[in-house]
Design an enzyme around this catalytic site. Sequence first.
Site, PDB file in Angstrom:
ATOM      1  N   SER A 142      22.487  39.220  -0.411  1.00 44.58           N
ATOM      2  CA  SER A 142      21.797  39.638   0.701  1.00 44.58           C
ATOM      3  C   SER A 142      20.528  38.482   0.799  1.00 44.58           C
ATOM      4  O   SER A 142      20.467  37.892   1.840  1.00 44.58           O
ATOM      5  CB  SER A 142      21.384  40.956   0.752  1.00 44.58           C
TER       6      SER A 142
ATOM      7  N   ASP B 136      27.165  49.724   0.189  1.00 40.43           N
ATOM      8  CA  ASP B 136      28.045  48.821  -0.584  1.00 40.43           C
ATOM      9  C   ASP B 136      28.443  49.411  -2.058  1.00 40.43           C
ATOM     10  O   ASP B 136      29.356  48.881  -2.802  1.00 40.43           O
ATOM     11  CB  ASP B 136      27.283  47.372  -1.026  1.00 40.43           C
TER      12      ASP B 136
ATOM     13  N   GLN C 205      22.287  43.937   8.958  1.00 43.76           N
ATOM     14  CA  GLN C 205      22.668  42.615   9.372  1.00 43.76           C
ATOM     15  C   GLN C 205      22.422  42.562  10.946  1.00 43.76           C
ATOM     16  O   GLN C 205      21.784  41.212  11.418  1.00 43.76           O
ATOM     17  CB  GLN C 205      24.102  42.428   9.499  1.00 43.76           C
TER      18      GLN C 205
END
Length: 456
Positions: A46, A342, A192
């Site tokens: 990220s 995740d 995001q």
Amino acid sequence: MTPSVRARITKFPIRYIDLSMKAESQIMVRPARNVRGSMRLPGDKSISHRYAMLAGIAEGHSRLANYSTGADCASTLGCIRSLGVAWERETGGDNAIAVQGKGASLAAPSGPLDCGNSGSTMRMLSGIVAGQKFTSEIVGDESLSRRPMERVIKPLSAMGAQITSHDGKPPLRITGGSLKAIDYKMPVASAQVKSCLLFAGLFADGETRIEEPLRTRDHSEVALRSFGAQVERKGIGQGGEVRIRGGQRLRGIEARIPGDLSTAAFFLCAAALFPGSQLTIPDLLLNPTRARLLDILAQIGLKISVTQLEEVHGEMVGTLQIEGARLKGVTIAGADSAALIDEIPVLAAIAPYSEQGLEVRDAKELRVKESDRIAAVAANLRRMGAEVEEREDGLKIPGGQSLRAAEIDSFSDHRIAMAFAVAALRAEGETLIHGAESAAISYPAFFQTLDEVVER
Ligand code: S3P
């Protein structure tokens, strides 16, 4: 199994899976006794994406050491090069990328911007190209081409970008230019999308305000501040709002990217399978918006300690030590599901070995990741003989089960390939992972590193 398939199987241990490994490959994983040792991990995925993009639109030089080795972050580098940003990989084993920032005005690309498998690249880069006075075509691989982009198309269009898509899915064609600031309440908790709008906000006239329903990872806010921008944040209930003023100029940074906590999750969960495990990971990202996993691991019984904690460019970094134990059960729901999005696949893959199992709720987003991760986890657990209940927004996996070796399908999803390599460590027999090359999306050396810390 046909002889040709057998010939393509790499027996675990394997030596390398690298980014050039495009062909479908299988890896056999044998059961283990323990996980022991110490490992350093490549930079967080990220943060690598964000630093590369911001370094590209900053003024001056940036040096990003320990840049992620994953194919996704290479896609981001490829895209910024197509937009006129010069960068090179330094030699010297530090995985450092030297970027010459181009400032706020990028160059029109001569072909499509290829994001490969990377949703982060497509969504966050959309915010940047929406601020450019040219048209960009943004494409992705088969999996990315199935993923929802309406979530960025809608707010970017409201800011003034002209966007066409394939029914809300890639490829996207974005004609940017004079953007106006918006006040946007995100319907889905997504870092995001928040990042896309913060980046677009840099190019907008006025102050952009984004409200998130649940707190998501804050690397963009932290990174923008490191590159010299002002970003305001206020908590609201479980979520919050962030504000950014348009027209701010960024300046390059020299940074070392901390080890990827979501990659560490696979090794921590592998250690969790055996009461005798002991694993140390120095220089690991410990940002509180990412570290909920550590609370969950502690809750299911593992002994966790953090030392050498420091703040680097606004991100918490430290040395993590973990000791195995008997695993208890846990429920993941609400804000935790967003915070652990995740890590849920690997937590689910080890859940049958725990005493009370795992229940996951409010995790519908898992269905629109690189694969439908709820279906992929359920299918593979069943192949290994586990009982599992698949629900629209989660899973219920009873504890106290023993798994047997099986043929696993990665569904071309890196986190599924790695999660089931971990589950295989305590299964009876040798497990074959089909599509093991997907691990290279986030960590090409995954199987090699796993081999180094596993005791048999
Ligand atoms: C990411 C945000 C999450 C996560 C992804 C990386 C990021 O996606 O699943 O792997 O770097 O911002 P969403 O924003 O879609 O939840």
